[in-house]
Design a protein around this motif. Structure first.
Motif, short mmCIF file in Angstrom:
data_model
loop_
_atom_site.label_atom_id
_atom_site.label_comp_id
_atom_site.label_asym_id
_atom_site.label_seq_id
_atom_site.Cartn_x
_atom_site.Cartn_y
_atom_site.Cartn_z
N ARG A 246 0.83 -1.21 0.00
CA ARG A 246 0.00 0.00 0.00
C ARG A 246 0.86 1.25 0.00
O ARG A 246 0.55 2.25 -0.67
CB ARG A 246 -0.91 0.00 1.23
N LEU A 247 1.96 1.23 0.75
CA LEU A 247 2.83 2.39 0.86
C LEU A 247 3.43 2.75 -0.50
O LEU A 247 3.51 3.94 -0.86
CB LEU A 247 3.95 2.11 1.87
N TYR A 248 3.86 1.75 -1.26
CA TYR A 248 4.51 1.99 -2.55
C TYR A 248 3.57 1.73 -3.73
O TYR A 248 4.01 1.34 -4.81
CB TYR A 248 5.75 1.10 -2.67
N HIS A 249 2.30 1.97 -3.50
CA HIS A 249 1.29 1.68 -4.53
C HIS A 249 1.51 2.52 -5.78
O HIS A 249 1.88 3.69 -5.73
CB HIS A 249 -0.10 1.97 -3.97
N ARG A 250 1.31 1.88 -6.94
CA ARG A 250 1.34 2.54 -8.24
C ARG A 250 0.08 2.17 -9.01
O ARG A 250 -0.48 1.09 -8.81
CB ARG A 250 2.57 2.09 -9.05
N LYS A 251 -0.37 3.05 -9.89
CA LYS A 251 -1.60 2.80 -10.64
C LYS A 251 -1.47 1.62 -11.59
O LYS A 251 -2.47 1.00 -11.94
CB LYS A 251 -2.00 4.05 -11.43
N ASP A 252 -0.23 1.34 -12.04
CA ASP A 252 -0.05 0.25 -12.99
C ASP A 252 0.24 -1.09 -12.32
O ASP A 252 0.51 -2.08 -12.99
CB ASP A 252 1.07 0.58 -13.98
N LEU A 253 0.20 -1.13 -10.97
CA LEU A 253 0.47 -2.36 -10.23
C LEU A 253 -0.71 -2.72 -9.35
O LEU A 253 -1.53 -1.86 -8.99
CB LEU A 253 1.72 -2.20 -9.37
N THR A 254 -0.77 -3.97 -8.96
CA THR A 254 -1.75 -4.44 -7.98
C THR A 254 -1.08 -5.51 -7.13
O THR A 254 0.09 -5.85 -7.35
CB THR A 254 -3.02 -4.98 -8.65
N TYR A 255 -1.80 -6.04 -6.16
CA TYR A 255 -1.22 -7.10 -5.32
C TYR A 255 -2.30 -8.07 -4.91
O TYR A 255 -3.49 -7.73 -4.87
CB TYR A 255 -0.51 -6.51 -4.09
N ARG A 256 -1.88 -9.31 -4.61
CA ARG A 256 -2.79 -10.35 -4.19
C ARG A 256 -2.19 -11.12 -3.01
O ARG A 256 -0.96 -11.24 -2.89
CB ARG A 256 -3.05 -11.33 -5.35
N THR A 257 -3.05 -11.66 -2.16
CA THR A 257 -2.61 -12.43 -1.00
C THR A 257 -1.91 -13.71 -1.45
O THR A 257 -2.33 -14.36 -2.41
CB THR A 257 -3.83 -12.80 -0.13
N VAL A 258 -0.81 -14.04 -0.74
CA VAL A 258 -0.05 -15.25 -1.04
C VAL A 258 -0.09 -16.18 0.16
O VAL A 258 0.10 -15.74 1.30
CB VAL A 258 1.42 -14.92 -1.38
N THR A 259 -0.33 -17.46 -0.09
CA THR A 259 -0.31 -18.45 0.98
C THR A 259 0.97 -19.27 0.90
O THR A 259 1.60 -19.36 -0.15
CB THR A 259 -1.53 -19.38 0.88
N GLY A 260 1.34 -19.88 2.03
CA GLY A 260 2.51 -20.74 2.06
C GLY A 260 3.83 -19.99 2.14
O GLY A 260 4.88 -20.52 1.75
N VAL A 261 3.80 -18.74 2.65
CA VAL A 261 5.01 -17.93 2.78
C VAL A 261 5.06 -17.33 4.18
O VAL A 261 4.04 -17.23 4.87
CB VAL A 261 5.05 -16.80 1.73
N PRO A 262 6.25 -16.91 4.65
CA PRO A 262 6.33 -16.26 5.98
C PRO A 262 5.54 -14.95 5.99
O PRO A 262 5.28 -14.34 4.95
CB PRO A 262 7.84 -16.01 6.15
N GLU A 263 5.19 -14.53 7.20
CA GLU A 263 4.49 -13.26 7.39
C GLU A 263 5.31 -12.35 8.29
O GLU A 263 6.08 -12.81 9.12
CB GLU A 263 3.11 -13.50 8.01
N SER A 264 5.15 -11.06 8.10
CA SER A 264 5.91 -10.07 8.88
C SER A 264 5.18 -9.75 10.18
O SER A 264 3.97 -9.49 10.17
CB SER A 264 6.11 -8.79 8.06
N ARG A 265 5.93 -9.74 11.28
CA ARG A 265 5.35 -9.39 12.59
C ARG A 265 5.88 -8.03 13.02
O ARG A 265 7.07 -7.76 12.96
CB ARG A 265 5.72 -10.44 13.63
N VAL A 266 4.97 -7.18 13.47
CA VAL A 266 5.32 -5.84 13.93
C VAL A 266 5.31 -5.84 15.46
O VAL A 266 4.41 -6.41 16.09
CB VAL A 266 4.34 -4.79 13.39
N ALA A 267 6.32 -5.20 16.06
CA ALA A 267 6.43 -5.16 17.52
C ALA A 267 6.79 -3.74 17.96
O ALA A 267 7.34 -2.95 17.19
CB ALA A 267 7.51 -6.14 18.00
N LEU A 268 6.46 -3.45 19.20
CA LEU A 268 6.93 -2.22 19.85
C LEU A 268 8.17 -2.57 20.66
O LEU A 268 8.13 -3.50 21.47
CB LEU A 268 5.85 -1.63 20.76
N SER A 269 9.26 -1.85 20.45
CA SER A 269 10.52 -2.16 21.12
C SER A 269 11.08 -0.91 21.78
O SER A 269 10.79 0.22 21.35
CB SER A 269 11.52 -2.74 20.12
N TRP A 270 11.91 -1.11 22.80
CA TRP A 270 12.54 0.00 23.51
C TRP A 270 13.79 -0.51 24.23
O TRP A 270 13.91 -1.72 24.48
CB TRP A 270 11.57 0.62 24.51
N PRO A 271 14.74 0.36 24.56
CA PRO A 271 15.94 -0.07 25.29
C PRO A 271 15.58 -0.61 26.66
O PRO A 271 14.69 -0.09 27.33
CB PRO A 271 16.79 1.20 25.39
#
Length: 259
Positions: free
Chosen positions: A152-177
């Motif tokens: 979504r961040l790097y979206h272009r009008k000439d591109l699209t995206y689709r969900t992929v199964t069977g691949v790793p997923e990114s996890r977001v975390a809150l971190s601090w020292p």
């Protein structure tokens, strides 16, 4: 406060794809006297920025080297494949990694998915950044696997995206020292991200309950006692079981005609 002391502030770093606006808004509502500053850092740079005290806390993508850092996993993102709009994949809602085994797949150096290399055939060179890889997809060089927020961040009008199964997923975390410079402020922000209310026992000092105010008397004047016994209602039966009409009182009705 002496002239050498600086007013409190909170520095928050975040990686591309994360949108901290909701939490920043709540912070500004609860702590209007403590300014919060934002800085964007790459996923690879984020742990070093936190360890170097370049920020008090930050949103990172796991896995990271947690040496000297604490982290709370927040959510997991769906992985998608970025393709040109006229690609066959654009005709379906979801595709498996096995179905893309014959495709050229770009693997940027700042890839945030936890794998050695993505499925498919590798390109001759690895793009330096995800943003560069998106440009190569638009040029018809290959496909790209990314967390959905980056698509979504790097979206272009000439591109699209689709969900992929069977691949790793990114996890977001809150971190601090682990050794926070401003532990109270870090704890406050953790509470906001976790959805604690302003009166939570682990958040700021709870607002003391306010005493209930007495409701004013609507009538203003004291009520009159009933015609029967003391405190009775008008028209109520008297102590003898009568109707409440005084003895000897004339009864209302039509007068009788004399014979």
């Amino acid at each position: 406060m002496t002239g050498s002391e600086e007013p409190p502030s909170f520095r928050l770093a975040y990686v591309p794809g994360v949108t901290p606006s909701k939490w920043v808004r709540i912070w500004n509502e609860r702590l209007p006297d403590v300014p919060l500053t934002l800085s964007t850092v790459s996923a690879a740079e984020a742990p070093g920025v936190l360890r170097g005290r370049g920020a008090d806390a930050g949103f990172v993508r796991l896995p990271i080297d947690r040496t000297g850092l604490s982290a709370i996993p927040l959510y997991t993102e769906t992985t998608v494949v970025v393709v040109p709009k006229d690609h066959l994949v654009a005709a379906v809602d979801e595709v498996s990694a096995d179905e893309l085994a014959d495709e050229i797949v770009l693997h940027p150096l700042d890839d945030t998915l936890d794998w050695e290399r993505p499925p498919g055939r590798p390109a001759f060179e690895r793009p330096a950044t995800t943003e560069d890889a998106v440009e190569l997809v638009a040029a018809g060089i290959g496909l790209l696997f990314v967390p959905q927020s980056l698509a979504r961040l790097y979206h272009r009008k000439d591109l699209t995206y689709r969900t992929v199964t069977g691949v790793p997923e990114s996890r977001v975390a809150l971190s601090w020292p682990e050794e926070e410079v401003a532990p109270d402020l870090v704890e406050e922000f953790i509470g906001i991200v976790r959805g604690r209310t302003v009166n939570s026992s682990r958040g700021r000092t709870p607002t003391p309950p306010q005493p209930k105010q007495k409701r004013p008397d609507k009538g203003g004047a004291p009520r009159k006692q009933g015609a029967g016994r003391t405190g009775g209602k008008p028209g109520a039966k008297n102590a003898r079981g009568g109707s409440g009409t005084p003895k000897g009182a004339a009864k209302k009705g039509k007068p009788r005609r004399r014979p």
